[in-house]
Design a protein around this motif. Structure first.
Motif, PDB file in Angstrom:
ATOM      1  N   ARG A   1     -18.812  -2.322 -13.011  1.00 47.26           N
ATOM      2  CA  ARG A   1     -20.172  -2.756 -12.664  1.00 47.26           C
ATOM      3  C   ARG A   1     -20.644  -3.898 -13.545  1.00 47.26           C
ATOM      4  N   ILE A   2     -20.305  -3.856 -14.823  1.00 46.58           N
ATOM      5  CA  ILE A   2     -20.790  -4.876 -15.748  1.00 46.58           C
ATOM      6  C   ILE A   2     -19.873  -6.099 -15.783  1.00 46.58           C
ATOM      7  N   SER A   3     -18.576  -5.898 -15.717  1.00 49.34           N
ATOM      8  CA  SER A   3     -17.645  -7.027 -15.832  1.00 49.34           C
ATOM      9  C   SER A   3     -17.467  -7.781 -14.525  1.00 49.34           C
ATOM     10  N   GLY A   4     -17.660  -7.088 -13.399  1.00 50.38           N
ATOM     11  CA  GLY A   4     -17.343  -7.680 -12.107  1.00 50.38           C
ATOM     12  C   GLY A   4     -15.865  -7.623 -11.780  1.00 50.38           C
ATOM     13  N   LYS A   5     -15.052  -7.159 -12.732  1.00 51.41           N
ATOM     14  CA  LYS A   5     -13.616  -7.010 -12.518  1.00 51.41           C
ATOM     15  C   LYS A   5     -13.321  -5.580 -12.072  1.00 51.41           C
ATOM     16  N   PRO A   6     -12.185  -5.350 -11.429  1.00 52.01           N
ATOM     17  CA  PRO A   6     -11.873  -3.975 -11.029  1.00 52.01           C
ATOM     18  C   PRO A   6     -11.613  -3.082 -12.235  1.00 52.01           C
ATOM     19  N   GLY A   7     -12.210  -1.901 -12.220  1.00 47.99           N
ATOM     20  CA  GLY A   7     -11.911  -0.900 -13.230  1.00 47.99           C
ATOM     21  C   GLY A   7     -10.623  -0.194 -12.867  1.00 47.99           C
ATOM     22  N   VAL A   8      -9.787   0.075 -13.864  1.00 50.20           N
ATOM     23  CA  VAL A   8      -8.488   0.708 -13.617  1.00 50.20           C
ATOM     24  C   VAL A   8      -8.459   2.074 -14.292  1.00 50.20           C
ATOM     25  N   CYS A   9      -8.091   3.081 -13.522  1.00 48.83           N
ATOM     26  CA  CYS A   9      -8.030   4.458 -14.014  1.00 48.83           C
ATOM     27  C   CYS A   9      -6.647   5.021 -13.688  1.00 48.83           C
ATOM     28  N   VAL A  10      -6.003   5.639 -14.686  1.00 45.98           N
ATOM     29  CA  VAL A  10      -4.664   6.205 -14.513  1.00 45.98           C
ATOM     30  C   VAL A  10      -4.704   7.681 -14.905  1.00 45.98           C
TER      31      VAL A  10
ATOM     32  N   LEU B   1     -12.513  -0.393  -7.857  1.00 43.34           N
ATOM     33  CA  LEU B   1     -11.637   0.389  -8.726  1.00 43.34           C
ATOM     34  C   LEU B   1     -10.225   0.369  -8.173  1.00 43.34           C
ATOM     35  N   VAL B   2      -9.246   0.413  -9.062  1.00 41.83           N
ATOM     36  CA  VAL B   2      -7.865   0.715  -8.682  1.00 41.83           C
ATOM     37  C   VAL B   2      -7.492   1.985  -9.440  1.00 41.83           C
ATOM     38  N   VAL B   3      -7.298   3.055  -8.704  1.00 43.06           N
ATOM     39  CA  VAL B   3      -7.020   4.378  -9.281  1.00 43.06           C
ATOM     40  C   VAL B   3      -5.561   4.695  -9.043  1.00 43.06           C
ATOM     41  N   ILE B   4      -4.827   4.949 -10.116  1.00 49.73           N
ATOM     42  CA  ILE B   4      -3.397   5.234 -10.033  1.00 49.73           C
ATOM     43  C   ILE B   4      -3.192   6.700 -10.398  1.00 49.73           C
ATOM     44  N   THR B   5      -2.684   7.453  -9.465  1.00 53.33           N
ATOM     45  CA  THR B   5      -2.450   8.878  -9.691  1.00 53.33           C
ATOM     46  C   THR B   5      -0.950   9.157  -9.704  1.00 53.33           C
ATOM     47  N   GLY B   6      -0.517   9.943 -10.672  1.00 54.76           N
ATOM     48  CA  GLY B   6       0.857  10.433 -10.637  1.00 54.76           C
ATOM     49  C   GLY B   6       1.024  11.408  -9.493  1.00 54.76           C
ATOM     50  N   GLN B   7       2.245  11.565  -9.044  1.00 50.41           N
ATOM     51  CA  GLN B   7       2.523  12.515  -7.965  1.00 50.41           C
ATOM     52  C   GLN B   7       3.893  13.143  -8.229  1.00 50.41           C
ATOM     53  N   VAL B   8       4.099  14.347  -7.722  1.00 51.86           N
ATOM     54  CA  VAL B   8       5.412  14.984  -7.864  1.00 51.86           C
ATOM     55  C   VAL B   8       6.459  14.142  -7.135  1.00 51.86           C
ATOM     56  N   ALA B   9       7.727  14.390  -7.415  1.00 52.57           N
ATOM     57  CA  ALA B   9       8.802  13.594  -6.823  1.00 52.57           C
ATOM     58  C   ALA B   9       8.784  13.681  -5.302  1.00 52.57           C
TER      59      ALA B   9
ATOM     60  N   HIS C   1      -6.423  -6.776  -4.203  1.00 51.61           N
ATOM     61  CA  HIS C   1      -7.062  -7.655  -3.219  1.00 51.61           C
ATOM     62  C   HIS C   1      -8.105  -6.891  -2.405  1.00 51.61           C
ATOM     63  N   ILE C   2      -7.732  -5.724  -1.919  1.00 49.63           N
ATOM     64  CA  ILE C   2      -8.652  -4.939  -1.086  1.00 49.63           C
ATOM     65  C   ILE C   2      -9.850  -4.468  -1.906  1.00 49.63           C
ATOM     66  N   ALA C   3      -9.609  -4.034  -3.133  1.00 46.95           N
ATOM     67  CA  ALA C   3     -10.698  -3.503  -3.967  1.00 46.95           C
ATOM     68  C   ALA C   3     -11.755  -4.546  -4.279  1.00 46.95           C
ATOM     69  N   THR C   4     -11.362  -5.810  -4.374  1.00 42.23           N
ATOM     70  CA  THR C   4     -12.261  -6.837  -4.900  1.00 42.23           C
ATOM     71  C   THR C   4     -12.781  -7.806  -3.855  1.00 42.23           C
ATOM     72  N   THR C   5     -12.301  -7.762  -2.633  1.00 42.20           N
ATOM     73  CA  THR C   5     -12.756  -8.695  -1.604  1.00 42.20           C
ATOM     74  C   THR C   5     -13.613  -7.961  -0.583  1.00 42.20           C
ATOM     75  N   GLY C   6     -14.381  -8.745   0.183  1.00 43.91           N
ATOM     76  CA  GLY C   6     -15.293  -8.129   1.130  1.00 43.91           C
ATOM     77  C   GLY C   6     -16.289  -7.249   0.399  1.00 43.91           C
ATOM     78  N   ARG C   7     -16.584  -6.104   0.976  1.00 42.55           N
ATOM     79  CA  ARG C   7     -17.414  -5.128   0.268  1.00 42.55           C
ATOM     80  C   ARG C   7     -16.522  -4.406  -0.737  1.00 42.55           C
ATOM     81  N   PRO C   8     -16.785  -4.525  -2.040  1.00 38.71           N
ATOM     82  CA  PRO C   8     -15.900  -3.906  -3.028  1.00 38.71           C
ATOM     83  C   PRO C   8     -15.832  -2.392  -2.859  1.00 38.71           C
ATOM     84  N   GLY C   9     -14.757  -1.818  -3.380  1.00 40.86           N
ATOM     85  CA  GLY C   9     -14.623  -0.372  -3.285  1.00 40.86           C
ATOM     86  C   GLY C   9     -13.365   0.116  -3.990  1.00 40.86           C
ATOM     87  N   PRO C  10     -13.191   1.434  -4.055  1.00 44.17           N
ATOM     88  CA  PRO C  10     -12.032   2.007  -4.741  1.00 44.17           C
ATOM     89  C   PRO C  10     -10.789   2.036  -3.855  1.00 44.17           C
ATOM     90  N   VAL C  11      -9.649   1.721  -4.461  1.00 45.00           N
ATOM     91  CA  VAL C  11      -8.354   1.818  -3.788  1.00 45.00           C
ATOM     92  C   VAL C  11      -7.469   2.706  -4.657  1.00 45.00           C
TER      93      VAL C  11
END
Length: 575
Positions: free
Chosen positions: A78-87, A111-119, A162-172
């Protein structure tokens, strides 16, 4: 320099088309996206990525709960204007960020949210710490991916940003199975993004801009409703220029505060359920309402059948799905808010003749200002917000949780600058304000960040004080402590015959000792005469601070539009 690395933004990165693991690809891609900080929490399925974080030294902030990580990423975005990254890891790690993802989705935060997943070999078998995070988050993400082949990873990461930051921003969300993260493939990040089905309209239609400009010239009672879309577009300067050019009064949504200077003569303050009388009556009486980057949610409109009954509505929004969704729109303008405002300024249509309208608006301002009753020997929460504003000179970045303190901050802290206000709007997430302040401080390390919190919401994410302790992060925590779930208590008083079911706190922790346990300076202030000096000392302190401010317990937020009522039916407009 080794021939197998190249320098990007001061970092030595592996060259394109070199073989590497999926985890290495991920970190290389984040560097190319200029990610300077990650918020997260490790676990089994994501360990290969954390091993790569260790190897490369990319900055990672360890939250003490995944909810804290994603809210910090929101505050940063919100403050930086850059995507926040969460792992985070799989299973509970992934499900613990669901609330933050939903919060970012409705408030349009990238946001770009990276989640681990089982194999991949055991997906669908109820493996240890497996959760179908793609299925869970599909309705609350702008897009999500599950990586099945390591060679797909560079393309997916590039598309996600690209998707997170263009158009209407949102979480990917990117769901990364463990076997994919350790598999090897060839890294190619120079390929262009190719998404034929995703082409947001940025430049508005010139004919619609001209149509809107002509409607403004003819209007007798025009008004602008300025939302967060202006801030996301970086269009505050253009809004000010256009409003002054046409002399149109401006009301803000809750999330749009700061997009127009709060002390400007054309500013009406916040509109909506707890907005100013002037803002709401201006919308009610307007014959032309120009909504810019706002989505007409129910807390702004009140009962739809009473909303702006006399107005022709023009709606500027980059998301065409929002136009006409709640309010019938006569002049739709699809495009970026900054571009639309720039085109309106260049159109420079003849300004409307609205002297009598300005006179009416100014009479409302004079007759029905925001108010509260001062009482001897009691600290009023409204006065506390005013003192924070005075002591910070209006220069602080202010974050809040949700509830009474949020509304008082929105009412009594005059935001003259964009990107100084961080709050949870559409989802109304308790526990948001404190970790969001941490993220905001990372976005602007040289600015003062003040977290104005309720005593209830703070306890949902108070464990993140560990970050303040570890890094000596100078966030100032101001608890507006009324020993209750304040807004719940207010509604129970007004609409449930004072049946205070589970909204009062007969016992509270000692918040000062709690802060001191984290080696954070703490104050408790109960006397109103002590507040100014204590607040000044706290804000001047170089490190983190917690102030437990004991305010009037039964104070309500006014004015108020009750459920089912319209803007013209506000309650509590005068003492």
């Amino acid at each position: 320099m080794s021939p197998k690395v190249k320098e990007v933004n001061g970092r030595e990165l592996k060259v394109e088309n070199q073989e590497m693991t999926g985890s290495s690809m991920l970190i290389q891609a984040l560097a190319r996206e200029n990610v300077d900080v990650i918020f997260g929490y490790p676990g089994g399925a994501i360990l290969p990525t954390y091993d790569e974080i260790y190897r490369t030294g990319i900055r990672h902030i360890l939250s003490r709960h995944e909810q804290g990580a994603i809210h910090a990423a929101e505050g940063y975005a919100r403050i930086s204007g850059k995507p926040g990254v969460c792992v985070v890891t799989s299973g509970p790690g992934a499900t613990n960020v669901v609330t933050g993802i939903a919060d970012a989705m409705i408030d349009s935060l990238p946001l770009v949210v990276i989640t681990g997943q089982v194999a991949t070999t055991v997906i669908g078998t109820d493996a240890f710490q497996e959760a179908d995070v793609v299925g869970v988050t599909m309705p609350i993400t702008k897009h999500n991916f599950q990586v099945r082949e390591v060679d797909e990873l560079p393309r997916i990461i590039k598309e996600a940003f690209h998707i997170a930051t263009t158009g209407r921003p949102g979480p990917v969300l990117i769901d990364l199975p463990k076997d994919v993260s350790i598999a090897s493939g060839f890294f190619n990040y120079d390929q262009p993004v190719d998404l034929p089905g995703y082409q947001p309209t940025v430049i508005p239609n010139k004919l619609q801009i001209k149509k809107l400009s002509e409607a403004v010239t003819k209007a007798k009672k025009p008004a602008i409703l300025a939302g967060a879309g202006i801030l996301h577009a970086g269009g505050s300067k253009e809004l000010l220029e256009y409003a002054e050019q046409q002399q149109i009064p401006v009301a803000n949504t809750l999330l749009g505060l700061g997009s127009f200077p709060g002390t400007h003569s054309l500013s009406l303050g916040m509109a909506g359920m707890h907005g100013t009388y002037t803002a709401n009556m201006t919308l009610h009486e307007a014959d032309l309402l120009i909504s810019i980057g706002a989505r007409f949610d129910d807390r702004v409109t009140g009962a739809l059948q009473h909303f702006a009954p006399n107005a022709k509505v023009a709606h500027i929004d980059i998301d065409p799905a929002e136009i006409g969704k709640n309010i019938e729109t006569a002049i739709p303008v699809v495009g970026d808010a900054k571009e639309a405002l720039r085109m309106l300024v260049e159109e420079n249509g003849e300004a409307p003749q609205i002297e009598s309208w300005h006179q009416q608006v100014n009479e409302w301002k004079k007759e029905y200002p925001l108010w509260y009753k001062e009482e001897e020997n009691t600290l009023k929460p409204q006065r506390l917000i005013e003192m924070i504003y005075e002591e910070t000179g209006g220069e602080a970045i202010v974050t809040t949780d949700v509830g009474q303190h949020q509304m008082w901050a929105a009412q009594f802290y005059k935001f003259d600058q964009p990107d100084h206000w961080v709050t949870s709007g559409g989802l109304g997430t308790m526990g948001f304000g404190f970790p969001a302040a941490i993220g905001a401080q990372f976005a602007e390390p040289d600015k003062q960040v003040v977290a104005v919190l309720g005593d209830a919401g703070f306890q949902m994410t108070a464990q993140e004080m560990s970050i303040l302790q570890e890094l000596n992060l100078p966030v100032k925590i101001i608890l507006v402590n009324n020993a209750s779930l304040g807004m719940v208590r207010q509604w129970q008083e007004l609409f449930y015959e004072e049946r205070y079911s589970n909204s009062l706190f007969p016992i509270q922790p000692d918040f000062v000792k709690m802060a001191e346990a984290y080696n954070i300076k703490g104050w408790k202030v109960e006397e109103p005469n002590d507040m100014q000096a204590a607040l000044k000392e706290a804000l001047d302190h170089e490190g983190p601070v917690l102030m437990d401010c004991r305010v009037t317990k039964d104070e309500n937020v006014y004015p108020m539009i009750a459920p089912g009522k319209g803007h013209h039916e506000m309650e509590g407009i005068k003492p």
